[in-house]
Design a protein around this motif. Sequence first.
Motif, PDB file in Angstrom:
ATOM      1  N   ASP A 113       0.841  -1.192   0.000  1.00  0.00           N
ATOM      2  CA  ASP A 113       0.000   0.000   0.000  1.00  0.00           C
ATOM      3  C   ASP A 113       0.884   1.253   0.000  1.00  0.00           C
ATOM      4  OD1 ASP A 113      -2.850   0.962   0.332  1.00  0.00           O
ATOM      5  OD2 ASP A 113      -1.909   1.979   2.024  1.00  0.00           O
ATOM      6  N   ALA A 114       0.273   2.414  -0.198  1.00  0.00           N
ATOM      7  CA  ALA A 114       1.018   3.675  -0.205  1.00  0.00           C
ATOM      8  C   ALA A 114       1.738   3.915   1.123  1.00  0.00           C
ATOM      9  CB  ALA A 114       0.079   4.836  -0.508  1.00  0.00           C
ATOM     10  N   SER A 115       1.237   3.325   2.210  1.00  0.00           N
ATOM     11  CA  SER A 115       1.879   3.488   3.508  1.00  0.00           C
ATOM     12  C   SER A 115       3.273   2.870   3.543  1.00  0.00           C
ATOM     13  CB  SER A 115       1.013   2.852   4.607  1.00  0.00           C
ATOM     14  OG  SER A 115       0.816   1.467   4.352  1.00  0.00           O
ATOM     15  N   ALA A 116       3.562   1.985   2.593  1.00  0.00           N
ATOM     16  CA  ALA A 116       4.874   1.332   2.545  1.00  0.00           C
ATOM     17  C   ALA A 116       5.852   2.054   1.627  1.00  0.00           C
ATOM     18  CB  ALA A 116       4.722  -0.117   2.078  1.00  0.00           C
ATOM     19  N   TYR A 117       5.406   3.079   0.915  1.00  0.00           N
ATOM     20  CA  TYR A 117       6.275   3.733  -0.061  1.00  0.00           C
ATOM     21  C   TYR A 117       7.498   4.392   0.592  1.00  0.00           C
ATOM     22  CZ  TYR A 117       2.572   3.297  -3.622  1.00  0.00           C
ATOM     23  OH  TYR A 117       1.636   2.817  -4.507  1.00  0.00           O
ATOM     24  N   LEU A 118       7.279   5.120   1.689  1.00  0.00           N
ATOM     25  CA  LEU A 118       8.391   5.833   2.315  1.00  0.00           C
ATOM     26  C   LEU A 118       9.454   4.889   2.849  1.00  0.00           C
ATOM     27  CD1 LEU A 118       9.779   8.405   3.201  1.00  0.00           C
ATOM     28  CD2 LEU A 118       8.357   8.396   5.274  1.00  0.00           C
ATOM     29  N   PRO A 119       9.104   3.851   3.625  1.00  0.00           N
ATOM     30  CA  PRO A 119      10.159   2.952   4.087  1.00  0.00           C
ATOM     31  C   PRO A 119      10.882   2.241   2.949  1.00  0.00           C
ATOM     32  CG  PRO A 119       7.994   2.102   4.707  1.00  0.00           C
ATOM     33  CD  PRO A 119       7.799   3.505   4.245  1.00  0.00           C
ATOM     34  N   VAL A 120      10.162   1.886   1.892  1.00  0.00           N
ATOM     35  CA  VAL A 120      10.829   1.276   0.733  1.00  0.00           C
ATOM     36  C   VAL A 120      11.839   2.246   0.138  1.00  0.00           C
ATOM     37  CG1 VAL A 120      10.465   0.576  -1.684  1.00  0.00           C
ATOM     38  CG2 VAL A 120       9.027  -0.371   0.127  1.00  0.00           C
ATOM     39  N   ALA A 121      11.456   3.507   0.015  1.00  0.00           N
ATOM     40  CA  ALA A 121      12.365   4.519  -0.531  1.00  0.00           C
ATOM     41  C   ALA A 121      13.595   4.695   0.355  1.00  0.00           C
ATOM     42  CB  ALA A 121      11.631   5.848  -0.689  1.00  0.00           C
ATOM     43  N   LEU A 122      13.397   4.727   1.671  1.00  0.00           N
ATOM     44  CA  LEU A 122      14.530   4.906   2.590  1.00  0.00           C
ATOM     45  C   LEU A 122      15.487   3.723   2.532  1.00  0.00           C
ATOM     46  CD1 LEU A 122      12.672   6.363   5.723  1.00  0.00           C
ATOM     47  CD2 LEU A 122      14.136   7.604   4.112  1.00  0.00           C
ATOM     48  N   LEU A 123      14.942   2.519   2.514  1.00  0.00           N
ATOM     49  CA  LEU A 123      15.791   1.328   2.476  1.00  0.00           C
ATOM     50  C   LEU A 123      16.551   1.233   1.156  1.00  0.00           C
ATOM     51  CD1 LEU A 123      13.477  -1.395   4.086  1.00  0.00           C
ATOM     52  CD2 LEU A 123      15.145   0.103   5.190  1.00  0.00           C
TER      53      LEU A 123
END
Length: 219
Positions: A113-123
């Motif tokens: 979901d969109a809620s996972a976009y930021l952590p994916v980007a950081l990792l």
Amino acid sequence: MSLSRTQVLLALTFVTGIVDAVSFLGLGQVFAGMQTGNVIFLGFGIAGAAGAAVAMPLISLGSFVVGGGLATLLARPGRSHRRGGLGPATAIEAALLAGAALYAAAAEITPGDASAYLPVALLSLAMGLRNTVVRGLGDANLATTVLNLTATAFTSQSPLGIASGGDLAERAGALVAILAGAVAGALLLKTSLTLALLVAAAVTLAAGLAHLRVRAVAA
């Protein structure tokens, strides 16, 4: 007792296993380190395959590339990455992993979901940064984020097709390290995504400090 540079890189390879376990199992079937897999996932998404997405692999790929660009800023004027970029890179990586952990602790993340976009980007940003810096060290045995060359190089460097004992040990160590990291990441996820990321950040920070000690001894 200080660690050798090889041991530092093996520790970072272990972290890659944790990070990719978190990204794939906990954030939505996308890799932060193994970008070849993301290109394939992107192809599935473009083709409209059931359950395949386009946004997640694109975010990971883009962030990885940005991380690689950031790595070039860590090289001092007139110097190459092999003269010290790994220390700052591990500090930034640890901060990015810790930031992802804090986000996971504060937000309700639904994989894919969109809620996972930021952590994916950081990792992915962290993995792209480290991948570029480690490539600058010139050690093909310990790339830390992708092991295709490590695996195939087991039989590619001698007339008899057999690598030297030292090379074999490093390559075997890299494969074991990333496997152990993946197992650890999957197990830690059973407790919480936040815990898995905090462990990855702690190991990265410890590896960075060990690298600084290695450089100090060698100086």
